[in-house]
Design a protein around this motif. Structure first.
Motif, mmCIF file in Angstrom:
data_model
loop_
_atom_site.group_PDB
_atom_site.id
_atom_site.type_symbol
_atom_site.label_atom_id
_atom_site.label_comp_id
_atom_site.label_asym_id
_atom_site.label_seq_id
_atom_site.Cartn_x
_atom_site.Cartn_y
_atom_site.Cartn_z
ATOM 1 N N TYR A 255 0.839 -1.203 0.000
ATOM 2 C CA TYR A 255 0.000 0.000 0.000
ATOM 3 C C TYR A 255 0.873 1.251 0.000
ATOM 4 N N ASN A 259 0.497 3.824 -2.980
ATOM 5 C CA ASN A 259 -0.091 5.103 -2.591
ATOM 6 C C ASN A 259 0.836 6.282 -2.843
ATOM 7 N N ALA A 307 0.745 5.802 -12.306
ATOM 8 C CA ALA A 307 -0.084 4.639 -11.986
ATOM 9 C C ALA A 307 0.257 3.463 -12.892
ATOM 10 N N PHE A 335 -3.928 -1.668 -8.018
ATOM 11 C CA PHE A 335 -5.232 -1.179 -7.574
ATOM 12 C C PHE A 335 -5.088 0.019 -6.632
ATOM 13 N N ILE A 336 -4.084 -0.023 -5.744
ATOM 14 C CA ILE A 336 -3.876 1.098 -4.837
ATOM 15 C C ILE A 336 -3.406 2.325 -5.609
ATOM 16 N N LEU A 338 -4.262 3.079 -8.700
ATOM 17 C CA LEU A 338 -5.461 3.633 -9.331
ATOM 18 C C LEU A 338 -6.325 4.353 -8.300
ATOM 19 N N ALA A 339 -6.435 3.774 -7.109
ATOM 20 C CA ALA A 339 -7.195 4.426 -6.046
ATOM 21 C C ALA A 339 -6.568 5.771 -5.680
ATOM 22 N N ASN A 373 -16.893 0.467 0.999
ATOM 23 C CA ASN A 373 -15.591 -0.095 1.334
ATOM 24 C C ASN A 373 -15.704 -1.227 2.343
ATOM 25 N N THR A 393 -10.950 -0.709 -1.995
ATOM 26 C CA THR A 393 -10.490 0.674 -1.894
ATOM 27 C C THR A 393 -10.658 1.406 -3.222
ATOM 28 N N THR A 394 -10.308 0.751 -4.319
ATOM 29 C CA THR A 394 -10.419 1.369 -5.645
ATOM 30 C C THR A 394 -11.866 1.698 -5.989
ATOM 31 N N TYR A 397 -13.202 4.729 -4.027
ATOM 32 C CA TYR A 397 -12.771 6.033 -4.533
ATOM 33 C C TYR A 397 -13.435 6.377 -5.862
ATOM 34 N N LEU A 398 -13.708 5.373 -6.666
ATOM 35 C CA LEU A 398 -14.435 5.628 -7.909
ATOM 36 C C LEU A 398 -15.817 6.197 -7.608
#
Length: 484
Positions: A255, A259, A307, A335-336, A338-339, A373, A393-394, A397-398
């Motif tokens: 993460y 991140n 990303a 995925f993180i 993209l989030a 989530n 998580t992704t 945020y979307l």
């Protein structure tokens, strides 16, 4: 503030973020390779607990400080407002830290799953108060647009922590050394910052004249911070519950790398919100739209290829910066990343609700994202492990971005640069295709791969796609020449 001044300050904070992230990147392998997945998992749990409780100590007053003092010219008002907030948070933060200290055994058994973690929780409890006070002290320099001072203090915090952690780990202090180093550096940061603040605005015992007004603005934001924590960090608790603390360590390391995207929005948002507040209060709506539009464009210019790069280099990144027991987390990083990109988009657009003082919408957005989530984490973690937490998580945020756009654009609408986004995605895909076959195995080769990929992306975007007009390129050129 001219666009050039705005870009210059963003550049200063951007360089600061690069340096502090470098310190964090060096610190990550130091801690993970020394402590291992289990102890690193404990440190990750302590860190997210601090991130949960610090907003409760602040009660949203850091944002009130920015919103109400950014355009303030009267030194007496600034002094009264600043010290009122600091003293108030001193009491709230002390109360929460003391409560965590008393409940350390309960937290160790119920959340951390190991009574042996109780001493670490007691030591870490004081970081709640210090984190809140440090944030306020640094926000003063943000409000007063003392970008260089903020940058120096931030670099001091990052590298001070690194060198002190290194010294204590080499001395055999283990996880307690990491906690003690963080405590010492946070105390030093607050003392140095307040010496500087006092020299500029003086000192006075606050009368709390404006505190009620600040709280009316900030209190509705407090649940946002807590609920935002659910979206950002509650997955660590759920992973610990379903999979154990060792899996928390693996997930947290992955993460931390994924991140890194969030670092690109920090320098922009740091300068953007105070400036937007001033422009909006001066009824310069056209300038507000320009700043929002180009802040988003420049963030995406960097974040989209980053990303893609983190996704294709996820496994070698973990191999280089951690140990073999962390490599299983490589599937989490795309995925993180993209989030993190979606989170940056959200942070730019959500400024609108702060400007028009419709912060109640923030709460609704964060509640929806938090519910999504938690539900997805509970469903996916038992099925596919830590990857499920990253997917949850992704998607959260979307949802936040979609809802935020639909709400915020009712008040202020600006250009999202759809064509530019498509070009950036295509250019990033080309870059990723060239980078993917390369598999760097040490830092020097990683730097070469990243540099080569960056050059390819920039050439495609500027030369082939012509994604920036003459005025934008000329402004950037002048900015770079002035810095040199």
């Amino acid at each position: 503030m001219s666009y050039q001044r705005f870009a210059k300050d963003v550049a200063i904070i951007g360089i600061t973020q690069v340096l502090t992230s470098l310190g964090g990147f060096i610190l990550l392998p130091l801690i993970t390779k020394t402590l291992g997945a289990y102890d690193y998992g404990i440190w990750a749990q302590i860190s997210i607990t601090i991130s949960l409780l610090t907003p409760m100590a602040l009660l949203g007053l850091s944002m009130a400080l920015v919103r109400f003092l950014s355009a303030e010219k009267n030194i007496e008002h600034i002094r009264e407002g600043l010290y009122s907030i600091i003293v108030f948070v001193l009491f709230t933060g002390s109360g929460i830290s003391f409560l965590v200290f008393l409940l350390s055994d309960l937290l160790a058994t119920s959340i951390f799953g190991d009574i042996a973690t109780s001493p670490y929780i007691r030591a870490g409890s004081f970081l709640i108060l210090l984190s809140a006070l440090d944030q306020l002290a640094l926000f003063y320099f943000r409000v007063s647009r003392q970008t260089k001072t903020f940058a120096l203090l931030t670099i001091f915090q990052s590298f001070g922590q690194f060198f002190l952690v290194l010294a204590l780990l080499l001395s055999g202090f283990g996880l307690m050394g990491v906690i003690l180093a963080t405590l010492i550096v946070n105390i030093a940061l607050f003392v140095v910052a307040m010496v500087r603040v006092t020299a500029q605005v003086g000192f006075a015992i606050p009368r709390f004249t404006y505190l009620a007004e600040y709280l009316r603005y900030s209190l509705p934001l407090t649940p946002n911070s807590l609920i935002r924590w659910v979206t950002d960090s509650s997955d660590r608790y759920l992973i610990g519950f379903f999979l154990g603390v060792g899996s928390v360590g693996v997930y947290s390391a992955a993460y931390a790398i994924g991140n890194l995207i969030q670092l690109f929005i920090s320098p922009i948002q740091f300068i953007l919100f105070p400036e937007l507040s001033r422009l909006y209060d001066e009824r310069k709506s056209g300038d507000v739209k320009v700043y929002l539009s180009y802040s988003l464009k420049y963030f995406l210019f960097i974040a989209i290829p980053a990303a893609f790069g983190l996704a294709v280099l996820s496994k070698p990144l973990l191999e280089i910066f951690t140990s073999t027991e962390f490599v299983s987390g490589s599937s989490v990083i795309p995925f993180i990343a993209l989030a993190g990109l979606l989170a940056g988009v959200f942070q730019v657009i959500i400024n609108i609700t702060h400007l028009v003082k419709k912060t109640q919408f923030n709460l609704a957005i964060h509640v929806v994202a938090a519910v999504i989530n938690v539900i997805l984490n509970v469903l996916l973690i038992p099925m596919i492990g830590i990857l499920g937490a990253a997917i949850a998580t992704t998607l959260s945020y979307l949802a936040m971005v979609i809802i935020c756009i639909s709400v915020s654009f009712k008040y202020i609408k600006f250009d999202l640069h759809g064509d530019f986004i498509i070009k950036s995605i295509v250019a990033s895909g080309i870059m990723a295709g060239l980078v993917y076959p390369l598999y760097p195995q040490e830092i020097f080769s990683l730097l070469l791969v990243v540099t080569g990929g960056t050059i390819v992306y920039v050439l495609v975007m500027i030369v082939f796609f012509r994604s920036f007009n003459y005025q934008e390129l000329n402004m950037l050129k002048n900015l770079v020449m002035k810095r040199l």
